[in-house]
Design a protein around this motif. Sequence first.
Motif, short mmCIF file in Angstrom:
data_model
loop_
_atom_site.label_atom_id
_atom_site.label_comp_id
_atom_site.label_asym_id
_atom_site.label_seq_id
_atom_site.Cartn_x
_atom_site.Cartn_y
_atom_site.Cartn_z
N ALA A 70 25.59 37.49 36.63
CA ALA A 70 25.00 36.86 35.45
C ALA A 70 23.49 36.71 35.62
CB ALA A 70 25.66 35.50 35.19
N LYS A 71 23.07 36.26 36.80
CA LYS A 71 21.64 36.10 37.07
C LYS A 71 20.93 37.45 37.01
CE LYS A 71 22.27 32.09 40.10
NZ LYS A 71 22.13 31.56 41.48
N GLN A 72 21.54 38.46 37.59
CA GLN A 72 20.93 39.78 37.64
C GLN A 72 20.80 40.38 36.24
OE1 GLN A 72 23.49 40.46 41.53
NE2 GLN A 72 22.53 42.38 40.94
N MET A 73 21.84 40.22 35.43
CA MET A 73 21.78 40.79 34.08
C MET A 73 20.78 40.05 33.21
SD MET A 73 25.70 42.05 33.29
CE MET A 73 26.52 40.49 33.64
N PHE A 154 21.03 38.71 21.87
CA PHE A 154 21.12 38.26 23.25
C PHE A 154 20.31 36.98 23.46
CE2 PHE A 154 19.91 38.19 27.73
CZ PHE A 154 21.12 38.44 28.36
N GLU A 155 19.11 36.97 22.89
CA GLU A 155 18.25 35.79 23.01
C GLU A 155 18.85 34.60 22.25
OE1 GLU A 155 13.59 34.44 22.22
OE2 GLU A 155 14.24 36.50 21.85
N GLU A 156 19.37 34.86 21.07
CA GLU A 156 19.97 33.79 20.28
C GLU A 156 21.18 33.18 20.99
OE1 GLU A 156 20.90 35.57 16.54
OE2 GLU A 156 18.79 35.65 15.87
N ALA A 157 21.91 34.02 21.74
CA ALA A 157 23.10 33.55 22.46
C ALA A 157 22.76 32.95 23.82
CB ALA A 157 24.08 34.71 22.63
N SER A 158 21.48 32.97 24.19
CA SER A 158 21.00 32.43 25.47
C SER A 158 21.51 33.20 26.68
CB SER A 158 21.37 30.94 25.61
OG SER A 158 20.78 30.20 24.55
N GLY A 159 21.93 34.44 26.47
CA GLY A 159 22.32 35.30 27.59
C GLY A 159 23.57 34.86 28.30
#
Length: 233
Positions: A70-73, A154-159
Amino acid sequence: MKQRSFQHISIIIPVLNEETHIGSLLQHLKAQSLNFVKEIIVVDGGSSDNTVTVALNHGVSVLHSNKGRAKQMNFGAKHATGEVLYFLHADTFPPRNFDKRIAEAVQNGLEAGCFRMKFDHKSRFLRFFSWFSRINYRICRGGDQSLFITAKLFEEASGFNEEYVIYEDNEFIGRLYKMTVFTILPQHVRTSARKYEKMGLVKLQYHFGIIHLKNFLGAGPEQLYQYYRRNIL
């Protein structure tokens, strides 16, 4: 759905000690894509083998991140410049002209989706379970099917939720199902069955089923990881 003008794709691949697969994957991506891929970003989580060297030799961007998919993506997405992000595991090979398929979906107004999946294994057992990847229901999703998403969504979903050491793909896609129309493209990615071969087909599928059940019953990221650590690692 509203038509969009085409947006270029950033491919993001999280890796950790993937020297066996990453070179073949990068060759495959270049051979099977058209002109819609803007960049390929390999995000290394601290490999101790030759993963980074192999990736650099294929002329792609390599970033270094803290360990954790998750951190890497998320780190890769932060540095991506394409308006469409395509998250891909190092042992998953997309279909021919995959970038064109994604581009067409985005042009038709779709914000997120994946491909169907097949394993690189002749087992009828695995073929049976991979068949369900065509069903557009969140329990049938998984990171091995790959994921495309507009950078805006992606930004709206906070990744990805970085609290999840495992199950990060499923958790994120579950949120996307609530935010947009999630689509399943009819072509197949081909993913490695190496973990099944190592542990046993039925045994591993059983443990994955229990993880899904635990999540459904409300288990948090730490509980899911502890089960995974005890039974799969």
